[in-house]
Motif scaffolding. Sequence first.
Motif, PDB file in Angstrom:
ATOM      1  N   TRP A  36      38.798 -87.180 -77.116  1.00  0.00           N
ATOM      2  CA  TRP A  36      39.023 -86.266 -78.239  1.00  0.00           C
ATOM      3  C   TRP A  36      39.635 -86.941 -79.455  1.00  0.00           C
ATOM      4  CZ3 TRP A  36      42.983 -83.554 -80.887  1.00  0.00           C
ATOM      5  CH2 TRP A  36      42.562 -82.361 -81.483  1.00  0.00           C
ATOM      6  N   ILE A  71      36.150 -92.775 -61.457  1.00  0.00           N
ATOM      7  CA  ILE A  71      37.002 -92.020 -62.385  1.00  0.00           C
ATOM      8  C   ILE A  71      36.528 -90.568 -62.365  1.00  0.00           C
ATOM      9  CG2 ILE A  71      37.841 -91.790 -64.783  1.00  0.00           C
ATOM     10  CD1 ILE A  71      38.416 -94.565 -63.585  1.00  0.00           C
ATOM     11  N   PRO A  72      37.377 -89.625 -61.918  1.00  0.00           N
ATOM     12  CA  PRO A  72      36.992 -88.221 -62.011  1.00  0.00           C
ATOM     13  C   PRO A  72      37.140 -87.729 -63.454  1.00  0.00           C
ATOM     14  CG  PRO A  72      38.763 -88.548 -60.385  1.00  0.00           C
ATOM     15  CD  PRO A  72      38.665 -89.791 -61.213  1.00  0.00           C
ATOM     16  N   GLN A  73      36.249 -86.858 -63.859  1.00  0.00           N
ATOM     17  CA  GLN A  73      36.353 -86.268 -65.202  1.00  0.00           C
ATOM     18  C   GLN A  73      35.994 -84.788 -65.152  1.00  0.00           C
ATOM     19  OE1 GLN A  73      33.663 -86.647 -68.978  1.00  0.00           O
ATOM     20  NE2 GLN A  73      35.039 -88.419 -69.068  1.00  0.00           N
ATOM     21  N   ASN A  76      37.057 -83.559 -70.206  1.00  0.00           N
ATOM     22  CA  ASN A  76      37.292 -84.678 -71.128  1.00  0.00           C
ATOM     23  C   ASN A  76      38.153 -84.258 -72.326  1.00  0.00           C
ATOM     24  OD1 ASN A  76      37.217 -87.213 -72.269  1.00  0.00           O
ATOM     25  ND2 ASN A  76      35.132 -87.021 -73.076  1.00  0.00           N
ATOM     26  N   THR A  93      32.807 -83.088 -62.792  1.00  0.00           N
ATOM     27  CA  THR A  93      32.782 -81.841 -62.009  1.00  0.00           C
ATOM     28  C   THR A  93      32.012 -80.738 -62.747  1.00  0.00           C
ATOM     29  OG1 THR A  93      34.897 -81.230 -63.000  1.00  0.00           O
ATOM     30  CG2 THR A  93      34.981 -82.287 -60.825  1.00  0.00           C
ATOM     31  N   ALA A 113      36.621 -76.777 -59.224  1.00  0.00           N
ATOM     32  CA  ALA A 113      37.354 -77.645 -60.156  1.00  0.00           C
ATOM     33  C   ALA A 113      36.764 -77.680 -61.558  1.00  0.00           C
ATOM     34  CB  ALA A 113      37.397 -79.066 -59.595  1.00  0.00           C
ATOM     35  N   SER A 137      42.943 -76.247 -75.668  1.00  0.00           N
ATOM     36  CA  SER A 137      41.659 -76.812 -75.232  1.00  0.00           C
ATOM     37  C   SER A 137      40.992 -75.959 -74.157  1.00  0.00           C
ATOM     38  CB  SER A 137      41.910 -78.216 -74.688  1.00  0.00           C
ATOM     39  OG  SER A 137      42.953 -78.177 -73.717  1.00  0.00           O
ATOM     40  N   THR A 142      39.194 -78.102 -67.722  1.00  0.00           N
ATOM     41  CA  THR A 142      38.797 -77.521 -66.438  1.00  0.00           C
ATOM     42  C   THR A 142      40.011 -77.367 -65.514  1.00  0.00           C
ATOM     43  OG1 THR A 142      38.451 -79.685 -65.436  1.00  0.00           O
ATOM     44  CG2 THR A 142      36.552 -78.695 -66.576  1.00  0.00           C
ATOM     45  N   GLY A 144      40.235 -78.490 -62.501  1.00  0.00           N
ATOM     46  CA  GLY A 144      40.519 -79.788 -61.865  1.00  0.00           C
ATOM     47  C   GLY A 144      41.352 -80.685 -62.768  1.00  0.00           C
ATOM     48  N   GLY A 145      41.029 -80.697 -64.065  1.00  0.00           N
ATOM     49  CA  GLY A 145      41.786 -81.510 -65.019  1.00  0.00           C
ATOM     50  C   GLY A 145      43.183 -80.961 -65.236  1.00  0.00           C
ATOM     51  N   LEU A 146      43.294 -79.646 -65.318  1.00  0.00           N
ATOM     52  CA  LEU A 146      44.606 -79.024 -65.544  1.00  0.00           C
ATOM     53  C   LEU A 146      45.528 -79.261 -64.344  1.00  0.00           C
ATOM     54  CD1 LEU A 146      43.050 -75.793 -67.021  1.00  0.00           C
ATOM     55  CD2 LEU A 146      44.609 -77.248 -68.317  1.00  0.00           C
ATOM     56  N   GLY A 203      43.992 -87.910 -60.852  1.00  0.00           N
ATOM     57  CA  GLY A 203      42.787 -88.426 -60.200  1.00  0.00           C
ATOM     58  C   GLY A 203      43.027 -89.663 -59.356  1.00  0.00           C
ATOM     59  N   HIS A 428      51.220 -84.314 -70.998  1.00  0.00           N
ATOM     60  CA  HIS A 428      49.863 -84.884 -71.067  1.00  0.00           C
ATOM     61  C   HIS A 428      49.579 -85.890 -69.965  1.00  0.00           C
ATOM     62  CE1 HIS A 428      49.861 -83.862 -75.637  1.00  0.00           C
ATOM     63  NE2 HIS A 428      49.611 -82.807 -74.872  1.00  0.00           N
TER      64      HIS A 428
HETATM   65  C1  LIG Z   1      43.298 -79.487 -78.746  1.00  0.00           C
HETATM   66  C2  LIG Z   1      43.984 -79.831 -77.460  1.00  0.00           C
HETATM   67  C3  LIG Z   1      45.141 -79.142 -77.093  1.00  0.00           C
HETATM   68  C4  LIG Z   1      45.797 -79.450 -75.905  1.00  0.00           C
HETATM   69  N1  LIG Z   1      46.925 -78.759 -75.584  1.00  0.00           N
HETATM   70  C5  LIG Z   1      47.561 -79.047 -74.433  1.00  0.00           C
HETATM   71  C6  LIG Z   1      48.763 -78.345 -74.086  1.00  0.00           C
HETATM   72  O1  LIG Z   1      49.274 -77.506 -74.822  1.00  0.00           O
HETATM   73  N2  LIG Z   1      49.351 -78.654 -72.903  1.00  0.00           N
HETATM   74  C7  LIG Z   1      48.832 -79.605 -72.049  1.00  0.00           C
HETATM   75  O2  LIG Z   1      49.406 -79.835 -70.994  1.00  0.00           O
HETATM   76  N3  LIG Z   1      47.702 -80.286 -72.366  1.00  0.00           N
HETATM   77  C8  LIG Z   1      47.069 -80.038 -73.527  1.00  0.00           C
HETATM   78  N4  LIG Z   1      45.940 -80.731 -73.857  1.00  0.00           N
HETATM   79  C9  LIG Z   1      45.471 -81.794 -72.948  1.00  0.00           C
HETATM   80  C10 LIG Z   1      44.329 -81.390 -71.991  1.00  0.00           C
HETATM   81  O3  LIG Z   1      43.656 -80.271 -72.385  1.00  0.00           O
HETATM   82  C11 LIG Z   1      44.848 -81.220 -70.611  1.00  0.00           C
HETATM   83  O4  LIG Z   1      45.368 -82.460 -70.186  1.00  0.00           O
HETATM   84  C12 LIG Z   1      43.808 -80.769 -69.569  1.00  0.00           C
HETATM   85  O5  LIG Z   1      44.534 -80.534 -68.396  1.00  0.00           O
HETATM   86  C13 LIG Z   1      42.709 -81.760 -69.242  1.00  0.00           C
HETATM   87  O6  LIG Z   1      41.661 -81.078 -68.547  1.00  0.00           O
HETATM   88  P1  LIG Z   1      40.200 -81.700 -68.507  1.00  0.00           P
HETATM   89  O7  LIG Z   1      39.363 -80.886 -67.588  1.00  0.00           O
HETATM   90  O8  LIG Z   1      39.665 -81.892 -69.865  1.00  0.00           O
HETATM   91  O9  LIG Z   1      40.494 -83.101 -67.810  1.00  0.00           O
HETATM   92  P2  LIG Z   1      39.948 -84.537 -68.205  1.00  0.00           P
HETATM   93  O10 LIG Z   1      40.323 -84.892 -69.574  1.00  0.00           O
HETATM   94  O11 LIG Z   1      38.514 -84.644 -67.865  1.00  0.00           O
HETATM   95  O12 LIG Z   1      40.795 -85.443 -67.179  1.00  0.00           O
HETATM   96  C14 LIG Z   1      42.189 -85.564 -67.292  1.00  0.00           C
HETATM   97  C15 LIG Z   1      42.730 -86.345 -66.078  1.00  0.00           C
HETATM   98  O13 LIG Z   1      42.524 -85.605 -64.887  1.00  0.00           O
HETATM   99  C16 LIG Z   1      41.670 -86.311 -63.975  1.00  0.00           C
HETATM  100  N5  LIG Z   1      40.757 -85.318 -63.395  1.00  0.00           N
HETATM  101  C17 LIG Z   1      39.937 -84.447 -64.049  1.00  0.00           C
HETATM  102  N6  LIG Z   1      39.322 -83.644 -63.162  1.00  0.00           N
HETATM  103  C18 LIG Z   1      39.746 -84.016 -61.936  1.00  0.00           C
HETATM  104  C19 LIG Z   1      39.463 -83.562 -60.613  1.00  0.00           C
HETATM  105  N7  LIG Z   1      38.642 -82.559 -60.374  1.00  0.00           N
HETATM  106  N8  LIG Z   1      40.091 -84.180 -59.584  1.00  0.00           N
HETATM  107  C20 LIG Z   1      40.956 -85.222 -59.782  1.00  0.00           C
HETATM  108  N9  LIG Z   1      41.239 -85.690 -61.018  1.00  0.00           N
HETATM  109  C21 LIG Z   1      40.654 -85.087 -62.075  1.00  0.00           C
HETATM  110  C22 LIG Z   1      40.989 -87.370 -64.816  1.00  0.00           C
HETATM  111  O14 LIG Z   1      40.638 -88.511 -64.038  1.00  0.00           O
HETATM  112  C23 LIG Z   1      42.054 -87.689 -65.854  1.00  0.00           C
HETATM  113  O15 LIG Z   1      42.986 -88.595 -65.332  1.00  0.00           O
HETATM  114  C24 LIG Z   1      45.275 -80.458 -75.054  1.00  0.00           C
HETATM  115  C25 LIG Z   1      44.103 -81.137 -75.411  1.00  0.00           C
HETATM  116  C26 LIG Z   1      43.469 -80.842 -76.594  1.00  0.00           C
HETATM  117  C27 LIG Z   1      42.210 -81.584 -76.933  1.00  0.00           C
END
Ligand SMILES: Cc1cc2nc3c(=O)[nH]c(=O)nc-3n(C[C@H](O)[C@H](O)[C@H](O)COP(=O)(O)OP(=O)(O)OC[C@H]3O[C@@H](n4cnc5c(N)ncnc54)[C@H](O)[C@@H]3O)c2cc1C
Length: 469
Positions: A36, A71-73, A76, A93, A113, A137, A142, A144-146, A203, A428
């Motif tokens: 991002w 690398i799990p994603q 993103n 996922t 996830a 976001s 997702t 899984g990411g959260l 992950g 984060h």
């Molecule tokens: C505009 C914006 C605002 C945001 N605000 C916040 C906020 O207020 N608070 C906050 O905490 N975060 C915030 N974030 C960060 C982000 O949204 C979070 O970190 C979110 O949890 C990531 O989810 P994702 O699915 O995109 O994971 P990804 O970005 O795809 O992955 C994040 C991590 O998790 C791992 N992962 C993903 N899926 C899995 C899975 N199924 N199993 C094991 N590992 C996995 C990845 O390997 C990586 O290490 C923000 C981001 C943006 C762009």
Amino acid sequence: MTAPVPADILSRLKAVLGEGGWSVDPERLAPKLIEWRDRWSGTTPLLVLPRTTAEVAAVVGLCAQAGVAIIPQGGNTGLVGGQIPQGEILLSTERMHAIRDLDPVDDVIVVEAGATLAAVHEAALAAGRRFPLSVASEGSATIGGLVSTNAGGTAVLRYGTMRDQVLGLEAVLPNGEVWNGLKRLRKDNTGYDLKQLLIGAEGTLGVVTAAALKLQPLLASRAVAFAGLRSPADAIELLARAKAESGGALEAFELMGALGVELVVSHMPDRRKPLDSPHPWFVLIEIASGEPGAAEAAMERLLARALEDDLIQDAAIAQTQAQARAFWAIREDQSAAQKAEGAAWKHDISVPVSRVADFIAEASAAVIRLSPGVRVAAFGHVGDGNVHYDILSAAGADQAAHTARRDEGARLVNDIAAGMGGSISAEHGLGAMKTEEALRYKAPVEVAALRAVRSALDPKRIMNPRVLF
Ligand SMILES: Cc1cc2nc3c(=O)[nH]c(=O)nc-3n(C[C@H](O)[C@H](O)[C@H](O)COP(=O)(O)OP(=O)(O)OC[C@H]3O[C@@H](n4cnc5c(N)ncnc54)[C@H](O)[C@@H]3O)c2cc1C
């Protein structure tokens, strides 16, 4: 960069997943290889797109045998680069997004996830419930990411982080075995808690494939206000009053500096300032109560007394839902507006709530000494002691020169936060960005224990190898 993946492993992975279950198409891969903030870009020899937990297990099992890294994603949207591969297999996922169950008696939703946070909010609302975790976001992030980043967001003040929302997990461990821990119990005191180890593991301890999450009741009244004030210290005093006045119904308390609000209205054409008068700082307050009218009444009392005591100098209470959303948009667009303005040194720190004002004052003096003219754009979940303490260049200054001093700035800011008993990553995670830096602040005894856990579960270090300890 990780060692090249042997061709026979790539062929076997493709065969396991079948057509549609993998891709090497550069166009398909491109959005998954840049994050991002445009800070990290990556490469992968293969994107795998499992549809089921069994397929995830087959992929991980094969990679574990061969010692090939994954690398799990999810969506993103991670902000520390942990989801971007550097030559590893990229496991997305995106095809695992089913809502498996929603039970209003257990007050639980069981989701795969890859389901987005927005989809979970929608499913909960359709059943007359609420999933309270809220991040800007949510349309892409997702479950899984959260879970894996132990995400926070704007509702931590009342409901806690993702760690507090999870009742059970299903995951594929680094040896390829499936762990079905999808319990929905509020009490389960049977020793070490594997799900809590996986939460926040970014992950590194396996792939989360599904989660059982707590639901909350809908609340009958909600009030959202925007107030202008003189200083972060006044904001912290207002926070204490808001907690007391609302009787535990304070849902969010977010701080923003004047610069951040100016950037949002200048870069986002649809945004309007909630208050006409200028103020150095602003807070967004949300109170929500189960009792009709109670939130509005508490907000009015809080703001009237704060105005009377000159703790705040102006305030507006949203009169409609659309106005409440417009107030929130000013907060949620802080990062996007900064991005439109230029390069920023980004920090996601937390300190005890009582030290937030000291932190902002001390860190601001230090970064301005380091690089005179830089602009502080601090904002965040100040009710949790979490400040997104971001530093923009002087207006019109060379952006590359500003970026070149980013690590020096981070060291100063992190040392100040750590010196106040704080954390260099409030919500984060560490990812590719902060893993090395975190080693400076963790006790060796803690790092050794964490490494022992990781190597017991993943002796070949195949899961997200460049992230964490
Ligand atoms: C505009 C914006 C605002 C945001 N605000 C916040 C906020 O207020 N608070 C906050 O905490 N975060 C915030 N974030 C960060 C982000 O949204 C979070 O970190 C979110 O949890 C990531 O989810 P994702 O699915 O995109 O994971 P990804 O970005 O795809 O992955 C994040 C991590 O998790 C791992 N992962 C993903 N899926 C899995 C899975 N199924 N199993 C094991 N590992 C996995 C990845 O390997 C990586 O290490 C923000 C981001 C943006 C762009």
